[in-house]
Design an enzyme around this catalytic site. Structure first.
Site, PDB file in Angstrom:
ATOM      1  N   CYS A  36      20.798 119.323  68.405  1.00 11.95           N
ATOM      2  CA  CYS A  36      20.844 120.325  67.336  1.00 11.95           C
ATOM      3  C   CYS A  36      22.244 120.870  67.111  1.00 11.95           C
ATOM      4  O   CYS A  36      22.495 121.527  66.100  1.00 11.95           O
ATOM      5  CB  CYS A  36      19.870 121.457  67.659  1.00 11.95           C
ATOM      6  SG  CYS A  36      18.182 121.050  67.201  1.00 11.95           S
TER       7      CYS A  36
ATOM      8  N   LYS B  81      23.608 119.666  63.800  1.00 13.24           N
ATOM      9  CA  LYS B  81      22.923 119.970  62.554  1.00 13.24           C
ATOM     10  C   LYS B  81      23.875 120.485  61.480  1.00 13.24           C
ATOM     11  O   LYS B  81      24.932 121.040  61.768  1.00 13.24           O
ATOM     12  CB  LYS B  81      21.838 121.040  62.800  1.00 13.24           C
ATOM     13  CG  LYS B  81      20.639 120.532  63.569  1.00 13.24           C
ATOM     14  CD  LYS B  81      19.533 121.558  63.616  1.00 13.24           C
ATOM     15  CE  LYS B  81      18.851 121.707  62.275  1.00 13.24           C
ATOM     16  NZ  LYS B  81      17.590 122.459  62.352  1.00 13.24           N
TER      17      LYS B  81
ATOM     18  N   ASP C 199      11.756 115.608  61.694  1.00 11.19           N
ATOM     19  CA  ASP C 199      12.940 116.030  62.443  1.00 11.19           C
ATOM     20  C   ASP C 199      13.534 114.831  63.163  1.00 11.19           C
ATOM     21  O   ASP C 199      12.798 113.926  63.571  1.00 11.19           O
ATOM     22  CB  ASP C 199      12.581 117.107  63.467  1.00 11.19           C
ATOM     23  CG  ASP C 199      13.630 118.209  63.523  1.00 11.19           C
ATOM     24  OD1 ASP C 199      14.827 117.892  63.359  1.00 11.19           O
ATOM     25  OD2 ASP C 199      13.257 119.374  63.736  1.00 11.19           O
TER      26      ASP C 199
ATOM     27  N   GLY D  29       6.780 103.371  60.985  1.00 15.25           N
ATOM     28  CA  GLY D  29       8.130 103.901  61.053  1.00 15.25           C
ATOM     29  C   GLY D  29       9.133 102.987  60.388  1.00 15.25           C
ATOM     30  O   GLY D  29       8.777 102.056  59.651  1.00 15.25           O
ATOM     31  N   HIS D  30      10.388 103.250  60.670  1.00 12.71           N
ATOM     32  CA  HIS D  30      11.479 102.488  60.057  1.00 12.71           C
ATOM     33  C   HIS D  30      12.612 102.413  61.056  1.00 12.71           C
ATOM     34  O   HIS D  30      12.880 103.367  61.797  1.00 12.71           O
ATOM     35  CB  HIS D  30      11.961 103.176  58.775  1.00 12.71           C
ATOM     36  CG  HIS D  30      13.110 102.464  58.116  1.00 12.71           C
ATOM     37  ND1 HIS D  30      12.956 101.323  57.369  1.00 12.71           N
ATOM     38  CD2 HIS D  30      14.444 102.738  58.129  1.00 12.71           C
ATOM     39  CE1 HIS D  30      14.140 100.919  56.928  1.00 12.71           C
ATOM     40  NE2 HIS D  30      15.056 101.760  57.373  1.00 12.71           N
ATOM     41  N   SER D  31      13.299 101.274  61.095  1.00 16.07           N
ATOM     42  CA  SER D  31      14.437 101.112  62.003  1.00 16.07           C
ATOM     43  C   SER D  31      15.603 100.468  61.274  1.00 16.07           C
ATOM     44  O   SER D  31      15.418  99.733  60.302  1.00 16.07           O
ATOM     45  CB  SER D  31      14.044 100.247  63.209  1.00 16.07           C
ATOM     46  OG  SER D  31      13.675  98.944  62.785  1.00 16.07           O
TER      47      SER D  31
END
Length: 719
Positions: free
Chosen positions: A400, A403, A447, A520-522
């Site tokens: 974080c 961010k 997230d 998902g996606h990669s």
């Protein structure tokens, strides 16, 4: 022209953080082999240096002086570190097995795990004695015992060099504390049967001067709470019993299929085992071409040869032979700041030998305390205006800490039109979107985290817990997840290995939370990023920020400090023990805490905007204010110390602007520290607060009541 990072093509796995591997990692950090991903596996974040143990026991060194910090060393070497005890190697599939995680694949591996204690299985030993190995646990128990008062009675089982050093160190330490003591050294045969006669005589005389009783040719029947009983009926009192009777190889080595000698891995002159992809060094290895005793000097001198030969096995250079020296200087501590040195059958003793031994030990440890500072890349002479300022004076934090600032985020969202769909309920400031499908409340969130550790398994656990926080904060039950994975450039084999580790871990975390991964996606990029999009179901009205009421009590379920710790770790300033504890807290799921806090008026997870920023979000949504009791806020180990040193995460200045009314400085600055996978911050009714806190503590959370809400706007500190 932009030059992307070179792809990773080979996996080198270092099993154990022994002296050889520690030195190898230091050399690797100064001259890595491009294309190699290095992994070091060790049970803990530090590798104790056994050469200084007698000095610690005697009181000459602090406990922290014994440890090689493997987390700092791995960061310097660009290696991922896995904290766990290896329990097997599949030599056919080239997999290393560590409990509670997917197997770790390798192209080339090296074993440097040392040896373990060979204490006979006396009845009662496991219950009433402390073995000298593992060193860390022994050191902790001895430190606690030494701080006691009253008469002391100590027994050391094992009359070799290690045993007599411990006995003399203990006798000296107890005497220095002014405690009346009885120290007994016990052996089933004769003591010091492997040292030269003059050396033996000198040590025995020194032990006599320290008042140590030597019991030889004694067979132990059992260890009891009161002391030791012998087969012949004799007994001696002892309220601290330890054992240093020899050593043996780890049991799991026998299951590897590697050629062994008395349980130790047989290696040739290149330190290569019977499997050419596996090397071994240090005490766990047997030098078939030139057998040597188990001594640290050989492990140290093997390091440059092993470094060279591992590189050769990975595709760069030629193998070198290891030629061990015929004899070496044996240095034995004599309790006080005096030592004995023996070589070629001749020995010398006295304070000067202690000075020499201390110089050797400190010089060795200083190689790891003072790691070379690598020079930052120079900026190009011709560059756009503002580049230096945008780059900043330190590397960008991970988690974080990386961010986008809250002001930039709010500005980008401010002019978006409100939703037109009737099945979407706007919840400004809340952690997740609220959807209604067929009369059922569903929450949705997304997230992801920029990688801050190189271990994909640990990074996945933390990223999954971090994303689930938004669902738990609204009192929802996790339902489904999709994963978004960006891997650094690597070969197809490494892609397959890494994706297997990530997806197996993600499935485990999500299923334990009650959710399933549905897709998902990669893709490939410059660095690892792991994220999740999640849905959750609410069987009642979701917990929103606007439900908070004046006089509600604030409960926090995890300590603060992950941001400052990660910033310090990147700069090589955080202790490995601190980081290991922080990683454990970040990977701790909050589902059970959410279930306990199901009646909260409002709840949020504390993440990128820090405790103050997220509390301000509650206050803004509920039109109230809050008082924070600073001394009640729990901090992670090391966070306050690092904050005192002025270490800050890269997003700290943005977070500080969210609540300018709060004073800063020292511990108060940790309120603005960005948290990764932080705890839940709940506003609960005052009459329920203590009971809820008790439930959280009993469930294993480091929870605390940290303040309360009030009707006056703004945030205040009560210190």
């Amino acid at each position: 022209m932009h030059t992307p990072p070179l792809p990773l093509t080979r996996d080198l796995v270092l099993i154990g953080g022994g002296h050889t591997h520690a030195l190898l990692l230091r050399k690797w950090g100064m001259n890595p082999l491009p294309g190699v991903r290095v992994t070091v596996i060790n049970p803990g974040p530090a590798a104790p240096y056994s050469g200084m143990l007698p000095g610690f026991v005697a009181g000459h060194y602090d406990r922290v002086e014994l440890d090689i910090d493997l987390i700092q060393l791995a960061r310097f070497a660009g290696a991922r570190i896995v904290l766990g005890a290896v329990d097997g190697i599949d030599t056919d599939e080239r997999l290393v097995h560590v409990p509670d995680r997917p197997p770790i694949a390798f192209d080339v591996a090296s074993v440097n795990v040392g040896i373990t204690s060979e204490m006979p299985e006396f009845p009662g030993f496991a219950d009433y004695a402390v073995p000298a190995k593992p060193l860390g646990q022994f050191a902790a128990n001895w430190g606690q015992y030494l701080e006691g008062d009253g008469p002391a009675s100590v027994a050391v089982i094992g009359g070799g060099v290690a045993g007599v050093e411990l006995a003399m160190a203990m006798a000296h330490a107890l005497s220095a504390k002014g405690r009346e003591s009885r120290v007994t050294l016990i052996d089933h045969a004769s003591v010091l049967n492997s040292t030269a006669p003059k050396t033996t005589a000198t040590i025995l005389q020194n032990m006599k001067g320290l008042g140590i009783e030597v019991v030889e040719n004694a067979k132990i029947a059992e260890v009891t709470k009161e002391g030791i009983k012998f087969v012949d009926g004799r007994s001696i009192p002892a309220d601290f019993v330890t054992g240093a009777a020899g050593a043996r190889p780890y049991d799991w080595l026998a299951r590897t299929g590697l050629a062994l000698d008395s349980g130790y891995i047989r290696v040739d002159a290149h330190l290569q085992s019977s499997n050419t992809a596996i090397f071994a060094a240090g005490d766990c290895a047997h030098l078939a071409h030139n057998p040597r005793p188990k001594a640290g000097v050989f492990a140290v001198r093997e390091a440059p040869v092993l470094y060279n030969n591992l590189r050769a096995a990975l595709g760069s250079g030629r193998m070198r032979r290891y030629r061990p020296q015929k004899d070496y200087l044996k240095l034995i501590s004599l309790g006080g700041k005096s030592a004995l040195g023996e070589r070629f059958g001749t020995s010398f003793s006295g304070p000067l030998m202690w000075v020499w031994k201390n110089h050797i030990d400190q010089s060795f440890m200083n190689r790891f305390r003072d790691l070379p500072q690598m020079k930052a890349l120079a900026l190009p002479r011709q560059r756009a205006a503002g580049l230096r300022e945008a780059l900043g004076d330190k590397p960008m934090c991970g988690g974080c800490g990386a961010k986008v600032g809250r002001n930039a985020l709010r500005t980008s969202l401010r002019n978006l039109p409100p939703p037109k769909r009737e099945d979407i309920t706007p919840l400004p400031g809340d952690d997740a979107a609220l959807l209604t499908t067929g009369g059922v409340h569903q929450v949705m969130t997304s997230d992801h985290l920029r990688g801050f550790v190189l271990d994909p398994v640990l990074m996945t656990r933390i990223a999954a817990v971090h994303a689930l926080g938004d669902i738990w904060a609204m009192g929802a039950a996790p339902q489904a997840a999709t994963a978004t994975i960006i891997l650094p450039r690597m070969s197809p084999d490494l892609q397959r290995r890494t994706m297997s580790e990530i997806m197996e871990t993600a499935t485990d975390v999500m299923r334990n939370a009650g959710a399933e991964i549905v897709g998902g996606h990669s893709s490939l990029g410059d660095e690892m990023t792991i994220g999740f999009t999640l849905t959750g179901l609410c069987d009642k009205k979701p917990i929103t920020l606007s439900g908070a009421q004046p006089n509600d009590v604030l409960i926090l379920t995890k300590p603060l400090g992950s941001g400052v710790l990660m910033a310090a770790e990147m700069a090589g300033k955080a202790k490995g023990t601190w980081m290991a504890e922080a990683y454990g807290l970040m990977a701790q799921p909050q589902g059970a805490a959410s279930a306990i806090l199901t009646q909260a008026s409002a709840m949020t997870d504390v993440t990128g905007f820090g405790l103050a920023g997220h509390l301000q979000g509650i206050c803004a949504a509920a039109s109230c204010g809050a008082t924070i009791i600073l001394e009640s806020v729990p901090f992670m180990a090391g966070a306050a110390e690092l904050s005192e040193q002025g270490i800050r995460s890269t997003i700290f200045p943005e977070n500080r602007l969210i609540t300018p009314e709060l004073p800063g400085g020292s511990n108060a600055d940790i309120l603005f520290d960005p948290q990764t996978a932080g705890g839940l911050l709940a506003a609960v009714k005052a009459v329920e607060a203590e009971a809820l806190l008790d439930q959280l503590l009993r469930a294993g959370f480091t929870a605390a009541i940290i303040g309360h809400l009030n009707s006056a706007p703004g945030l205040r500190l009560q210190s």
